[in-house]
Design a protein around this motif. Structure first.
Motif, PDB file in Angstrom:
ATOM      1  N   ARG A  11     -76.940 -23.145 -46.773  1.00  0.00           N
ATOM      2  CA  ARG A  11     -75.775 -22.395 -47.261  1.00  0.00           C
ATOM      3  C   ARG A  11     -74.696 -23.356 -47.784  1.00  0.00           C
ATOM      4  NH1 ARG A  11     -74.441 -20.099 -42.563  1.00  0.00           N
ATOM      5  NH2 ARG A  11     -76.011 -18.489 -42.869  1.00  0.00           N
ATOM      6  N   ALA A  12     -74.442 -24.427 -47.035  1.00  0.00           N
ATOM      7  CA  ALA A  12     -73.417 -25.387 -47.437  1.00  0.00           C
ATOM      8  C   ALA A  12     -73.807 -26.071 -48.747  1.00  0.00           C
ATOM      9  CB  ALA A  12     -73.214 -26.427 -46.332  1.00  0.00           C
ATOM     10  N   SER A  13     -75.071 -26.423 -48.877  1.00  0.00           N
ATOM     11  CA  SER A  13     -75.533 -27.082 -50.095  1.00  0.00           C
ATOM     12  C   SER A  13     -75.385 -26.173 -51.312  1.00  0.00           C
ATOM     13  CB  SER A  13     -76.996 -27.506 -49.918  1.00  0.00           C
ATOM     14  OG  SER A  13     -77.494 -28.094 -51.099  1.00  0.00           O
ATOM     15  N   TYR A  14     -75.763 -24.915 -51.153  1.00  0.00           N
ATOM     16  CA  TYR A  14     -75.681 -23.954 -52.259  1.00  0.00           C
ATOM     17  C   TYR A  14     -74.225 -23.679 -52.626  1.00  0.00           C
ATOM     18  CZ  TYR A  14     -76.777 -19.594 -54.839  1.00  0.00           C
ATOM     19  OH  TYR A  14     -76.892 -18.598 -55.788  1.00  0.00           O
ATOM     20  N   LEU A  15     -73.380 -23.493 -51.611  1.00  0.00           N
ATOM     21  CA  LEU A  15     -71.963 -23.217 -51.868  1.00  0.00           C
ATOM     22  C   LEU A  15     -71.277 -24.408 -52.541  1.00  0.00           C
ATOM     23  CD1 LEU A  15     -69.559 -21.245 -51.488  1.00  0.00           C
ATOM     24  CD2 LEU A  15     -69.150 -22.337 -49.284  1.00  0.00           C
ATOM     25  N   HIS A  16     -71.544 -25.617 -52.044  1.00  0.00           N
ATOM     26  CA  HIS A  16     -70.915 -26.808 -52.618  1.00  0.00           C
ATOM     27  C   HIS A  16     -71.375 -27.053 -54.052  1.00  0.00           C
ATOM     28  CE1 HIS A  16     -68.386 -28.451 -49.504  1.00  0.00           C
ATOM     29  NE2 HIS A  16     -69.346 -28.349 -48.603  1.00  0.00           N
ATOM     30  N   ALA A  17     -72.619 -26.710 -54.353  1.00  0.00           N
ATOM     31  CA  ALA A  17     -73.116 -26.892 -55.722  1.00  0.00           C
ATOM     32  C   ALA A  17     -72.364 -25.992 -56.702  1.00  0.00           C
ATOM     33  CB  ALA A  17     -74.611 -26.600 -55.782  1.00  0.00           C
TER      34      ALA A  17
ATOM     35  N   THR B  89     -64.845 -26.744 -51.918  1.00  0.00           N
ATOM     36  CA  THR B  89     -64.846 -26.160 -50.571  1.00  0.00           C
ATOM     37  C   THR B  89     -64.626 -27.234 -49.514  1.00  0.00           C
ATOM     38  OG1 THR B  89     -66.434 -24.496 -51.326  1.00  0.00           O
ATOM     39  CG2 THR B  89     -66.168 -24.757 -48.946  1.00  0.00           C
ATOM     40  N   SER B  90     -63.646 -27.019 -48.629  1.00  0.00           N
ATOM     41  CA  SER B  90     -63.335 -27.986 -47.569  1.00  0.00           C
ATOM     42  C   SER B  90     -64.187 -27.723 -46.338  1.00  0.00           C
ATOM     43  CB  SER B  90     -61.858 -27.879 -47.188  1.00  0.00           C
ATOM     44  OG  SER B  90     -61.617 -26.644 -46.503  1.00  0.00           O
ATOM     45  N   GLY B  91     -64.134 -28.655 -45.391  1.00  0.00           N
ATOM     46  CA  GLY B  91     -64.879 -28.496 -44.147  1.00  0.00           C
ATOM     47  C   GLY B  91     -64.426 -27.289 -43.351  1.00  0.00           C
ATOM     48  N   GLU B  92     -63.102 -27.052 -43.289  1.00  0.00           N
ATOM     49  CA  GLU B  92     -62.577 -25.891 -42.566  1.00  0.00           C
ATOM     50  C   GLU B  92     -62.997 -24.595 -43.247  1.00  0.00           C
ATOM     51  OE1 GLU B  92     -58.316 -24.004 -40.989  1.00  0.00           O
ATOM     52  OE2 GLU B  92     -58.355 -25.932 -42.039  1.00  0.00           O
ATOM     53  N   ASP B  93     -62.941 -24.599 -44.585  1.00  0.00           N
ATOM     54  CA  ASP B  93     -63.388 -23.419 -45.325  1.00  0.00           C
ATOM     55  C   ASP B  93     -64.869 -23.146 -45.066  1.00  0.00           C
ATOM     56  OD1 ASP B  93     -60.886 -23.086 -46.479  1.00  0.00           O
ATOM     57  OD2 ASP B  93     -61.395 -24.229 -48.275  1.00  0.00           O
ATOM     58  N   MET B  94     -65.653 -24.218 -45.003  1.00  0.00           N
ATOM     59  CA  MET B  94     -67.088 -24.060 -44.800  1.00  0.00           C
ATOM     60  C   MET B  94     -67.382 -23.437 -43.441  1.00  0.00           C
ATOM     61  SD  MET B  94     -69.872 -24.635 -46.579  1.00  0.00           S
ATOM     62  CE  MET B  94     -70.577 -23.089 -45.990  1.00  0.00           C
ATOM     63  N   GLU B  95     -66.636 -23.841 -42.419  1.00  0.00           N
ATOM     64  CA  GLU B  95     -66.841 -23.267 -41.092  1.00  0.00           C
ATOM     65  C   GLU B  95     -66.498 -21.777 -41.095  1.00  0.00           C
ATOM     66  OE1 GLU B  95     -67.885 -22.694 -37.204  1.00  0.00           O
ATOM     67  OE2 GLU B  95     -68.336 -24.390 -38.532  1.00  0.00           O
ATOM     68  N   THR B  96     -65.400 -21.416 -41.752  1.00  0.00           N
ATOM     69  CA  THR B  96     -65.048 -19.996 -41.879  1.00  0.00           C
ATOM     70  C   THR B  96     -66.146 -19.245 -42.618  1.00  0.00           C
ATOM     71  OG1 THR B  96     -62.679 -20.506 -41.873  1.00  0.00           O
ATOM     72  CG2 THR B  96     -63.344 -18.377 -42.788  1.00  0.00           C
TER      73      THR B  96
ATOM     74  N   LYS C   5     -58.131 -15.810 -41.336  1.00  0.00           N
ATOM     75  CA  LYS C   5     -58.773 -16.905 -42.062  1.00  0.00           C
ATOM     76  C   LYS C   5     -59.927 -16.394 -42.914  1.00  0.00           C
ATOM     77  CE  LYS C   5     -57.761 -20.843 -39.039  1.00  0.00           C
ATOM     78  NZ  LYS C   5     -58.365 -21.908 -38.194  1.00  0.00           N
ATOM     79  N   ALA C   6     -60.686 -15.445 -42.366  1.00  0.00           N
ATOM     80  CA  ALA C   6     -61.828 -14.906 -43.108  1.00  0.00           C
ATOM     81  C   ALA C   6     -61.364 -14.220 -44.391  1.00  0.00           C
ATOM     82  CB  ALA C   6     -62.613 -13.931 -42.236  1.00  0.00           C
ATOM     83  N   GLY C   7     -60.341 -13.373 -44.289  1.00  0.00           N
ATOM     84  CA  GLY C   7     -59.835 -12.684 -45.463  1.00  0.00           C
ATOM     85  C   GLY C   7     -59.254 -13.641 -46.483  1.00  0.00           C
TER      86      GLY C   7
END
Length: 341
Positions: free
Chosen positions: A226-232, A237-244, A259-261
Motif C-alpha cells: 500500500r505504501a509503495s503504491y501510494l508513494h508512487a 505523503t509523510s510518515g504520519e500521513d501514511m500511518e493514518t 486525522k482520518a478526515g
C-alpha cells in the motif's frame, strides 16, 4: 497425446494438501457450461491424497503438474502461467466452488472488452458449510485502481486474465501471502481492470487458510504494498500521513477520526492537482471511506456524528438509509454507555 489446438481458457488451480474440499472444487469446473478449457492443476508438494483425488476424475481436460516439494503459491502460479495454453487464465482455489456459468459469463465479457486485461466477479461466503453474505468490489477501472490505494480490488479466486498480459508481468515473488494485492498494483499501469457485479464463485472460509494462519505477516506485507503504491502516485505523503492511511485502509476501531478526515480531504486535494484519477470519482470513493471510518467508530458517541457531519465528505456518499439509521442509533447508545462507564 496433447491436443495441438489451444483451448480458449486455462483454469489454473494450485493445490497443497487440499483434499478436504478438492473434489467439490474440481467438479465445479468440470460442470461449467463453457467447455473449451484446459484445467491446469499445480500440486505443490502435497503429502495428503490430493493428487489421487485429481487423478480419480479421469477427465482429459485436466492437466496435473506436480512439484515434489512445497515451493509456495507464487511459484505454482507462475509455473502455471508459463504452462498455460489458453487465451485467458481463470483462477481457481482448491477449496472454493465456481458456479456453472462462471466461465461462460467471464469469457463473454472479456471477448467484448479487449481493453480489459483482468476482470473478476462477486463472491458469496461459505462458512461452516453454510452460504453467508455476498461480497462485491467496484466494477469500473478508475474505482478499482483507487481501491488499490487501500486494499486489493479483486477477489483473487474469481479473476480471469489475458494470458499475454500476465506472461509479460507474472506474480512478483516478494511479500508472500499478499501476492494478489502485490500483483494488481504491478498490473495497474499495464492494463485496464473490471469486475462483473454477478456472483460467480462461492468462497470457503476455514481455519486452515493462509489468511487465518499468517494474519500478522499479511497485514505487514499489505502495508508495504500500500505504501509503495501510494508513494508512487502521491510522493509527498509523510510518515504520519501514511500511518493514518493504513488505519483507514484497515478500518480500525479507535482511530483518530479528525486525522482520518483531514487526510482524506488532503488526498482529494492532491489528486485534483495531479489528476491521477478522475476527481469526481476520487471524491466519491474517498467519501465512501470516510463513511466506513465513522461507522466503525461509534464508540465516541455523539462526537462521532458531529465529526462525520463536519467534513464535506459526508455529502458525497449516501449510505443506505437503514445503515445510516443503525449508525445513528449506535452513536447514541454507545455514547450513553461510555458515559455510564
Amino acid at each position: 497425446m496433447e491436443s495441438r489446438v489451444a483451448p480458449k481458457v486455462t483454469v489454473l488451480m494450485p493445490v497443497h494438501n487440499g483434499e478436504a474440499y478438492l473434489r467439490q472444487a474440481v467438479q465445479s469446473i468440470l460442470d461449467q457450461t463453457f467447455t473449451d478449457f484446459e484445467f491446469l492443476i499445480l500440486d505443490d508438494g502435497s503429502t495428503d491424497g490430493s493428487r489421487d483425488i485429481v487423478r480419480s476424475f479421469g477427465d482429459p481436460r485436466i492437466r496435473l503438474e506436480a512439484n515434489e516439494r512445497n515451493l509456495g503459491t507464487v511459484h505454482a502460479l507462475n509455473r502455471g502461467i508459463r504452462l498455460a495454453r489458453g487465451k485467458y487464465i481463470a483462477r481457481m482455489d482448491c477449496d472454493d466452488v465456481s458456479l456453472p456459468e462462471r466461465l461462460e459469463r467471464q469469457v463473454r465479457f472479456m471477448d467484448a472488452h479487449p481493453e480489459v486485461g483482468v476482470s473478476g466477479s462477486g463472491m458469496r461466503l461459505i462458512k461452516k458449510g453454510r452460504l453467508k453474505n455476498t461480497r462485491l468490489q467496484p466494477q469500473a477501472d478508475p474505482e478499482l485502481k483507487i481501491t488499490l490505494l487501500f486494499n486489493t480490488c479483486f477477489f483473487h479466486p474469481t479473476v480471469i486474465m489475458r494470458t499475454a498480459v500476465v506472461k509479460k508481468t507474472p506474480y512478483p515473488d516478494n511479500l508472500v501471502f499478499t501476492q494478489d494485492y502485490n500483483f494488481w498494483t504491478r498490473l495497474a499501469t499495464e492494463t485496464c481492470f473490471a469486475n462483473l457485479r454477478e456472483t460467480l464463485v462461492y468462497f470457503r472460509e476455514h481455519s486452515a487458510q493462509i489468511s487465518s494462519r499468517k494474519a500478522d505477516m499479511q497485514k505487514n506485507n499489505a502495508r508495504a504494498i500500500r505504501a509503495s503504491y501510494l508513494h508512487a502516485l502521491f510522493p509527498e505523503t509523510s510518515g504520519e500521513d501514511m500511518e493514518t492511511h493504513h488505519l483507514i485502509a484497515e478500518n480500525r476501531r479507535g482511530m483518530d477520526l479528525g486525522k482520518a478526515g483531514a487526510w482524506l480531504e488532503h488526498l482529494i486535494g492532491l489528486n485534483e492537482q495531479r489528476r491521477v484519477f478522475p476527481p469526481d470519482i476520487f471524491l466519491r470513493e474517498a467519501a465512501r471511506k470516510w463513511w466506513h471510518c465513522c461507522r466503525k467508530n461509534t464508540q465516541y458517541g455523539k462526537e462521532t456524528l458531529a465529526v462525520y457531519r463536519s467534513s464535506f465528505l459526508h455529502a458525497y456518499f449516501n449510505p443506505p438509509t437503514f445503515k445510516y439509521l443503525k449508525f445513528h442509533v449506535r452513536c447514541m447508545t454507545d455514547g450513553k454507555r461510555r458515559k455510564a462507564d
